[in-house]
Motif scaffolding. Structure first.
Motif, PDB file in Angstrom:
ATOM      1  N   PRO A 128      58.684   5.906  59.768  1.00 39.71           N
ATOM      2  CA  PRO A 128      57.302   6.098  59.298  1.00 39.71           C
ATOM      3  C   PRO A 128      57.278   6.247  57.782  1.00 39.71           C
ATOM      4  CG  PRO A 128      58.142   8.128  60.288  1.00 39.71           C
ATOM      5  CD  PRO A 128      59.188   7.071  60.511  1.00 39.71           C
ATOM      6  N   SER A 129      56.230   5.766  57.174  1.00 39.56           N
ATOM      7  CA  SER A 129      56.095   5.884  55.724  1.00 39.56           C
ATOM      8  C   SER A 129      54.607   5.955  55.405  1.00 39.56           C
ATOM      9  CB  SER A 129      56.708   4.660  55.044  1.00 39.56           C
ATOM     10  OG  SER A 129      55.794   3.572  55.078  1.00 39.56           O
ATOM     11  N   PRO A 130      54.270   6.273  54.173  1.00 46.16           N
ATOM     12  CA  PRO A 130      52.837   6.300  53.803  1.00 46.16           C
ATOM     13  C   PRO A 130      52.182   4.937  53.998  1.00 46.16           C
ATOM     14  CG  PRO A 130      54.172   7.356  52.118  1.00 46.16           C
ATOM     15  CD  PRO A 130      55.122   6.694  53.063  1.00 46.16           C
ATOM     16  N   TRP A 131      52.991   3.878  54.148  1.00 42.16           N
ATOM     17  CA  TRP A 131      52.434   2.525  54.262  1.00 42.16           C
ATOM     18  C   TRP A 131      52.572   1.974  55.673  1.00 42.16           C
ATOM     19  CZ3 TRP A 131      56.764   3.767  51.208  1.00 42.16           C
ATOM     20  CH2 TRP A 131      56.414   4.417  50.000  1.00 42.16           C
ATOM     21  N   GLY A 132      52.882   2.872  56.598  1.00 44.18           N
ATOM     22  CA  GLY A 132      53.041   2.459  57.986  1.00 44.18           C
ATOM     23  C   GLY A 132      54.501   2.380  58.372  1.00 44.18           C
ATOM     24  N   MET A 133      54.756   2.007  59.610  1.00 41.27           N
ATOM     25  CA  MET A 133      56.130   1.887  60.087  1.00 41.27           C
ATOM     26  C   MET A 133      56.814   0.743  59.351  1.00 41.27           C
ATOM     27  SD  MET A 133      56.658   4.308  62.215  1.00 41.27           S
ATOM     28  CE  MET A 133      58.162   3.855  63.080  1.00 41.27           C
ATOM     29  N   GLY A 134      58.037   1.003  58.948  1.00 44.92           N
ATOM     30  CA  GLY A 134      58.733  -0.060  58.223  1.00 44.92           C
ATOM     31  C   GLY A 134      60.174   0.294  57.936  1.00 44.92           C
ATOM     32  N   TYR A 135      60.739  -0.441  57.026  1.00 43.56           N
ATOM     33  CA  TYR A 135      62.135  -0.198  56.658  1.00 43.56           C
ATOM     34  C   TYR A 135      62.310  -0.573  55.183  1.00 43.56           C
ATOM     35  CZ  TYR A 135      62.236  -5.181  57.758  1.00 43.56           C
ATOM     36  OH  TYR A 135      61.951  -6.517  57.798  1.00 43.56           O
ATOM     37  N   PRO A 136      63.356  -0.022  54.556  1.00 40.81           N
ATOM     38  CA  PRO A 136      63.482  -0.223  53.109  1.00 40.81           C
ATOM     39  C   PRO A 136      63.879  -1.638  52.726  1.00 40.81           C
ATOM     40  CG  PRO A 136      65.333   1.049  53.958  1.00 40.81           C
ATOM     41  CD  PRO A 136      64.381   0.896  55.092  1.00 40.81           C
ATOM     42  N   GLY A 137      63.538  -2.009  51.511  1.00 45.20           N
ATOM     43  CA  GLY A 137      63.963  -3.293  50.965  1.00 45.20           C
ATOM     44  C   GLY A 137      65.456  -3.255  50.673  1.00 45.20           C
ATOM     45  N   TRP A 138      66.011  -4.363  50.342  1.00 49.59           N
ATOM     46  CA  TRP A 138      67.475  -4.456  50.290  1.00 49.59           C
ATOM     47  C   TRP A 138      68.115  -4.027  48.983  1.00 49.59           C
ATOM     48  CZ3 TRP A 138      69.286  -9.201  47.792  1.00 49.59           C
ATOM     49  CH2 TRP A 138      68.246 -10.076  47.474  1.00 49.59           C
ATOM     50  N   HIS A 139      67.343  -3.554  48.017  1.00 51.98           N
ATOM     51  CA  HIS A 139      67.992  -3.080  46.787  1.00 51.98           C
ATOM     52  C   HIS A 139      67.857  -1.572  46.606  1.00 51.98           C
ATOM     53  CE1 HIS A 139      67.885  -7.296  45.909  1.00 51.98           C
ATOM     54  NE2 HIS A 139      66.581  -7.313  45.795  1.00 51.98           N
ATOM     55  N   TYR A 167      53.215  -2.359  43.974  1.00 50.78           N
ATOM     56  CA  TYR A 167      51.909  -2.443  44.627  1.00 50.78           C
ATOM     57  C   TYR A 167      52.088  -2.587  46.135  1.00 50.78           C
ATOM     58  CZ  TYR A 167      53.104  -7.432  44.317  1.00 50.78           C
ATOM     59  OH  TYR A 167      53.749  -8.639  44.400  1.00 50.78           O
ATOM     60  N   VAL A 168      51.073  -2.108  46.858  1.00 50.56           N
ATOM     61  CA  VAL A 168      51.098  -2.181  48.317  1.00 50.56           C
ATOM     62  C   VAL A 168      50.184  -3.330  48.731  1.00 50.56           C
ATOM     63  CG1 VAL A 168      50.744  -0.899  50.455  1.00 50.56           C
ATOM     64  CG2 VAL A 168      51.233   0.328  48.335  1.00 50.56           C
ATOM     65  N   THR A 169      50.615  -4.099  49.702  1.00 50.26           N
ATOM     66  CA  THR A 169      49.765  -5.198  50.156  1.00 50.26           C
ATOM     67  C   THR A 169      49.099  -4.803  51.466  1.00 50.26           C
ATOM     68  OG1 THR A 169      51.424  -6.280  51.514  1.00 50.26           O
ATOM     69  CG2 THR A 169      51.421  -6.808  49.162  1.00 50.26           C
ATOM     70  N   LYS A 170      48.122  -5.579  51.853  1.00 47.64           N
ATOM     71  CA  LYS A 170      47.393  -5.204  53.057  1.00 47.64           C
ATOM     72  C   LYS A 170      48.252  -5.347  54.314  1.00 47.64           C
ATOM     73  CE  LYS A 170      45.017  -9.708  53.624  1.00 47.64           C
ATOM     74  NZ  LYS A 170      45.780 -10.438  52.608  1.00 47.64           N
ATOM     75  N   GLU A 171      49.352  -6.099  54.210  1.00 47.16           N
ATOM     76  CA  GLU A 171      50.275  -6.200  55.336  1.00 47.16           C
ATOM     77  C   GLU A 171      51.152  -4.956  55.489  1.00 47.16           C
ATOM     78  OE1 GLU A 171      49.668  -8.631  53.248  1.00 47.16           O
ATOM     79  OE2 GLU A 171      49.593 -10.576  54.270  1.00 47.16           O
ATOM     80  N   GLY A 172      51.094  -4.066  54.491  1.00 48.29           N
ATOM     81  CA  GLY A 172      51.919  -2.865  54.573  1.00 48.29           C
ATOM     82  C   GLY A 172      53.260  -3.000  53.882  1.00 48.29           C
ATOM     83  N   ASN A 173      53.433  -4.061  53.085  1.00 46.72           N
ATOM     84  CA  ASN A 173      54.659  -4.220  52.305  1.00 46.72           C
ATOM     85  C   ASN A 173      54.452  -3.604  50.927  1.00 46.72           C
ATOM     86  OD1 ASN A 173      55.904  -5.837  54.332  1.00 46.72           O
ATOM     87  ND2 ASN A 173      54.709  -7.597  53.605  1.00 46.72           N
ATOM     88  N   VAL A 174      55.555  -3.131  50.355  1.00 49.56           N
ATOM     89  CA  VAL A 174      55.491  -2.651  48.980  1.00 49.56           C
ATOM     90  C   VAL A 174      56.423  -3.518  48.139  1.00 49.56           C
ATOM     91  CG1 VAL A 174      55.715  -0.693  47.419  1.00 49.56           C
ATOM     92  CG2 VAL A 174      55.141  -0.294  49.826  1.00 49.56           C
ATOM     93  N   TYR A 175      55.897  -4.075  47.067  1.00 47.94           N
ATOM     94  CA  TYR A 175      56.704  -4.918  46.193  1.00 47.94           C
ATOM     95  C   TYR A 175      56.809  -4.312  44.811  1.00 47.94           C
ATOM     96  CZ  TYR A 175      56.247  -8.598  49.699  1.00 47.94           C
ATOM     97  OH  TYR A 175      56.293  -9.320  50.854  1.00 47.94           O
ATOM     98  N   ALA A 206      57.027  -3.787  56.016  1.00 51.67           N
ATOM     99  CA  ALA A 206      56.389  -3.395  57.265  1.00 51.67           C
ATOM    100  C   ALA A 206      57.195  -3.977  58.421  1.00 51.67           C
ATOM    101  CB  ALA A 206      54.961  -3.932  57.313  1.00 51.67           C
ATOM    102  N   ALA A 207      57.356  -3.198  59.482  1.00 55.71           N
ATOM    103  CA  ALA A 207      58.178  -3.654  60.600  1.00 55.71           C
ATOM    104  C   ALA A 207      57.348  -4.190  61.746  1.00 55.71           C
ATOM    105  CB  ALA A 207      59.049  -2.499  61.091  1.00 55.71           C
ATOM    106  N   GLU A 208      57.863  -5.228  62.342  1.00 59.95           N
ATOM    107  CA  GLU A 208      57.264  -5.723  63.582  1.00 59.95           C
ATOM    108  C   GLU A 208      57.628  -4.717  64.678  1.00 59.95           C
ATOM    109  OE1 GLU A 208      56.157  -9.283  63.637  1.00 59.95           O
ATOM    110  OE2 GLU A 208      56.299  -8.987  61.465  1.00 59.95           O
ATOM    111  N   LYS A 209      56.870  -4.761  65.754  1.00 61.31           N
ATOM    112  CA  LYS A 209      57.130  -3.804  66.839  1.00 61.31           C
ATOM    113  C   LYS A 209      58.565  -3.901  67.369  1.00 61.31           C
ATOM    114  CE  LYS A 209      52.499  -3.154  68.740  1.00 61.31           C
ATOM    115  NZ  LYS A 209      51.852  -4.161  67.829  1.00 61.31           N
ATOM    116  N   GLU A 210      59.048  -5.142  67.465  1.00 61.28           N
ATOM    117  CA  GLU A 210      60.369  -5.326  68.091  1.00 61.28           C
ATOM    118  C   GLU A 210      61.542  -4.999  67.169  1.00 61.28           C
ATOM    119  OE1 GLU A 210      58.525  -9.352  67.039  1.00 61.28           O
ATOM    120  OE2 GLU A 210      57.921  -7.431  67.873  1.00 61.28           O
ATOM    121  N   HIS A 211      61.221  -4.727  65.920  1.00 58.95           N
ATOM    122  CA  HIS A 211      62.286  -4.361  64.984  1.00 58.95           C
ATOM    123  C   HIS A 211      62.813  -2.980  65.368  1.00 58.95           C
ATOM    124  CE1 HIS A 211      64.187  -5.412  61.127  1.00 58.95           C
ATOM    125  NE2 HIS A 211      64.382  -4.093  61.032  1.00 58.95           N
ATOM    126  N   LEU A 212      64.109  -2.895  65.624  1.00 60.63           N
ATOM    127  CA  LEU A 212      64.646  -1.665  66.201  1.00 60.63           C
ATOM    128  C   LEU A 212      64.766  -0.516  65.214  1.00 60.63           C
ATOM    129  CD1 LEU A 212      67.379  -3.217  68.503  1.00 60.63           C
ATOM    130  CD2 LEU A 212      65.165  -2.283  69.169  1.00 60.63           C
TER     131      LEU A 212
END
Length: 481
Positions: free
Chosen positions: A207-218, A146-154, A197-203
């Motif tokens: 881009p993803s369908p859920w906004g700017m971010g990066y993959p989870g660790w698994h 599921y996607v949360t309103k913060e832009g995370n996918v769990y 979801a990534a903070e602005k300062e995260h290097l």
RNA sequence: GGCAACGUCGCCAAGCGGUAAGGCAGAGGUCUGCAAAAUCUCUAUCAGCGGUUCAAUUCCGCUCGUUGCCUCCA
């Protein structure tokens, strides 16, 4: 006789039967490249290198995939800590990508020195962001995430009923251990992140369908293993400490999407401790391979590691390492003497069979059955010592059986170098230095013949002074440097 | 607090139901001009206490000790 492996999924040894023989798909968790490799990496990759070599020896066509984690993950799903690669980049005042590349190179450099064969495919997480997004989309379509309103996918752990089958943990147990505050936007505390979801300062962000971010660790392991090896892996290897939660989550997110067994044999190697306790940067017992190699031959480390079984904890101490160094030296010397006697004519004579030599035949069977028994390298090494004992006895005999020696030479090479990956070195690659030493030995033996022991001892002592030890055997003088 | 693993000769380390592989270190012998090397021989009842069994280091329970995981980590 057949190879048996300890399968964590079965909590016991099982005969190894790949899905599509003779092909074997093997995936091993690779390093996160934010620092130089340490002792733990050595143990891990030497373990799987020997497994890889042995599988190849018994006839399998192994495709060995190993990832390079070059996406710096946060400390878990819990929004604490800092991206490790980004942190290192800040410390070194450079770019995360440069950090990842620098330490990836460093990793392979160390592995080369340990004679660890390169995997068939080495893949980087950053090169597979598209595939990860596709995988996550698939899980969302199947209502497993599921996607949360913060832009995370769990990943919704409760949607996958077999969660816990690897580690034996129940959901209750998994959440009981929570010591760190759970991210607020999760439905259940045990859900894990597929996309953050990534903070602005995260290097490092994409881009993803859920906004700017990066993959989870698994997710990277599930995605890359699927891309290169398919939906079901024959073998997945990794450290015991990763069995929960990392491997458990990999299974969940892969099986939830494909509805197929993710891994047939899960192989875990045990941890390495230093002077009795866990190796950690903060504990001051953190050993970087590049530092260790300044004073220790990488092959001695390899030998030391293989003298313990991969599923046993291994404690690293100077005393034990020195004992291994002495033992390895003796083994090498025996093989050197053997190779010196076995001439080129005999090197490749395949017609000689162990059937003619019951003692050699038995040694070969013992070695292979040790390897078949869950890669029991400590026993395999003890058999190697037996082989060298037979060799030494034959070498000092007045009536040497050259066929037997050639056979022993062939097996010693097979066992030590090809299967265990211990580089012994060749007596054939003679340097000028070796030729000079041979010259001195000839001179000295002339003096000895004439009973001029003052001169012969002087030569021996002087050579010893520069680190060359002469040894007078029944079949001539040998030396070691 | 929860969950595991481990505790075998001075050191390292296999074995895991039928009375203990191997390596290092040590002792003694052989060989050798001597030394080294090589070789031969020798050195443990398996943390403790109970239980199951004809039989336990090996299975079960308890105690003690060590380590790991539960948070990125090989």
């Amino acid at each position: 006789m057949a190879l048996k492996l300890y399968n964590t999924l079965a909590r016991g040894k099982q005969e190894f039967l790949p899905l599509n023989p003779p092909y074997v798909g093997m995936y091993v968790c690779g390093p996160t490249v934010y620092g130089h490799s340490h002792l733990g990496h050595a143990r891990s990759y030497i373990t799987y290198d020997v497994l890889y070599r042995y599988l190849s020896y018994i006839g399998y066509k192994v495709k060995y995939v190993q990832n390079i984690t070059d996406v710096g993950h946060l400390a878990g799903d819990r929004d604490v800590g800092e991206d490790k690669i980004q942190k290192q980049a800040r410390l070194e005042k450079t770019d995360p990508v440069e950090i990842a590349y620098k330490y990836e190179t460093s990793y392979f450099d160390d592995m080369d020195r340990l004679n660890v064969a390169r995997p068939s495919i080495s893949c980087r997480a950053t090169g597979h962001i598209m595939e990860m997004i596709e995988h996550i989309k698939g899980l969302l379509d199947k209502q497993k995430a599921y996607v949360t309103k913060e832009g995370n996918v769990y990943f919704n752990v409760r949607s996958y009923k077999e969660y816990g089958k690897l580690s034996g943990r129940t959901l209750e147990e998994a959440s009981e251990g929570e010591r760190i505050e759970v991210a607020k936007d999760k439905i259940n505390p045990e859900d894990f992140a597929l996309w953050k979801a990534a903070e602005k300062e995260h290097l490092m962000q994409w881009p993803s369908p859920w906004g700017m971010g990066y993959p989870g660790w698994h997710i990277e392991c599930s995605v890359m293993s699927n891309k290169y090896l398919g939906e079901t892996l024959d073998i997945h290897g990794g450290g015991l400490e990763n069995s929960f939660p990392h491997h458990e989550c990999e299974i969940a997110q892969s099986e939830a999407l494909y509805d197929k067994t993710f891994v047939r044999y899960f192989v875990h190697h045990n941890m390495l401790t230093v002077d009795g306790s866990k190796m950690g940067k903060s504990l001051g017992n953190f050993i970087i391979l590049k530092d260790l190699f300044k004073k220790t031959d990488p092959m001695v480390l390899r030998f030391y590691i293989l003298q313990g079984h991969y599923r046993s904890p291994l404690d690293f101490t100077d005393e034990a390492l020195n004992a291994s160094a002495a033992g390895f030296e003796r083994l090498k010397n025996s093989i050197f003497s053997l190779r010196k006697t076995v001439t080129d004519d005999f090197q490749n004579s395949d017609s000689i069979s162990e059937e003619d030599y019951p003692d050699i035949k038995r040694v070969k069977e013992d070695f292979l059955s040790a390897m078949d028994d869950d890669i029991n390298t400590p026993i395999a090494i003890s058999v190697l010592y037996e082989l060298m004992k037979i060799s030494n006895v034959e070498l000092s005999s007045d009536d040497k059986d050259m066929n037997k020696l050639a056979l022993i030479n062939r097996l010693a090479t097979l066992f030590a170098e090809e299967i265990l990956g211990l580089k012994i070195g060749s007596v054939r690659s003679q340097s000028k230095e070796d030729e000079l030493i041979e010259l001195f030995i000839e001179m000295r033996n002339d003096f000895r013949k004439n009973k001029n022991f003052a001169m012969s001892d002087k030569i021996r002592d002087d050579l010893k002074g520069i680190g060359i030890i002469l040894k007078d055997g029944s079949s001539g003088t040998t030396y070691s440097k």
